[in-house]
Design a protein around this motif. Structure first.
Motif, PDB file in Angstrom:
ATOM      1  N   ARG A  70     -18.389 -35.148 -32.062  1.00 37.13           N
ATOM      2  CA  ARG A  70     -17.544 -34.588 -33.125  1.00 37.13           C
ATOM      3  C   ARG A  70     -16.322 -33.960 -32.481  1.00 37.13           C
ATOM      4  O   ARG A  70     -16.428 -33.255 -31.487  1.00 37.13           O
ATOM      5  CB  ARG A  70     -18.285 -33.535 -33.932  1.00 37.13           C
ATOM      6  N   VAL A  71     -15.171 -34.238 -33.066  1.00 39.51           N
ATOM      7  CA  VAL A  71     -13.904 -33.676 -32.612  1.00 39.51           C
ATOM      8  C   VAL A  71     -13.236 -33.051 -33.831  1.00 39.51           C
ATOM      9  O   VAL A  71     -12.983 -33.750 -34.822  1.00 39.51           O
ATOM     10  CB  VAL A  71     -12.991 -34.757 -31.979  1.00 39.51           C
ATOM     11  N   ASP A  72     -13.001 -31.778 -33.769  1.00 40.60           N
ATOM     12  CA  ASP A  72     -12.423 -31.052 -34.909  1.00 40.60           C
ATOM     13  C   ASP A  72     -13.177 -31.353 -36.198  1.00 40.60           C
ATOM     14  O   ASP A  72     -12.588 -31.527 -37.265  1.00 40.60           O
ATOM     15  CB  ASP A  72     -10.936 -31.378 -35.081  1.00 40.60           C
ATOM     16  N   VAL A 132      -8.085 -37.740 -35.404  1.00 42.15           N
ATOM     17  CA  VAL A 132      -8.365 -37.361 -34.012  1.00 42.15           C
ATOM     18  C   VAL A 132      -8.100 -38.504 -33.029  1.00 42.15           C
ATOM     19  O   VAL A 132      -8.526 -38.462 -31.883  1.00 42.15           O
ATOM     20  CB  VAL A 132      -9.807 -36.801 -33.847  1.00 42.15           C
ATOM     21  N   ARG A 160      -6.657 -39.167 -28.456  1.00 41.95           N
ATOM     22  CA  ARG A 160      -7.135 -38.093 -27.574  1.00 41.95           C
ATOM     23  C   ARG A 160      -8.124 -38.587 -26.521  1.00 41.95           C
ATOM     24  O   ARG A 160      -8.730 -37.802 -25.821  1.00 41.95           O
ATOM     25  CB  ARG A 160      -7.809 -36.996 -28.395  1.00 41.95           C
TER      26      ARG A 160
END
Length: 91
Positions: free
Chosen positions: A17-19, A45, A48
């Protein structure tokens, strides 16, 4: 970026999970091969290095388990071409 990548073997998926956004790499196992079928990173996202990190985790797992890799997903195929150190895994 330091990602907490989880390998969910029962779902045949690597995820992080990212943000708050779920990012995944899905695969299938058959006959000693890991077929990478999908790499998904939500637009919010992207850019990145998340897909690259998921793909690297899958490749390292395949190597550790003695599996060959079939990059059916276009992202995984392109990633594998850019990382010759994993070329020996290609089925």
């Amino acid at each position: 970026m330091d990602l907490d990548i989880r390998h969910d073997r029962s779902a045949q998926r690597f995820e992080t999970r990212v943000d708050g956004a779920l990012c995944v790499l899905d695969y299938r196992l058959a006959g000693g091969s890991m077929t990478i079928t999908h790499t998904g990173v939500p637009p919010a996202v992207e850019g990145r290095g998340v897909a690259a990190a998921l793909t690297r985790a899958a490749m390292e797992s395949a190597r550790a388990e003695g599996l060959k890799v079939v990059p059916a997903c276009s992202y995984a195929a392109a990633w594998l071409r850019r990382h010759p150190e994993f070329a020996d895994l290609r089925a």
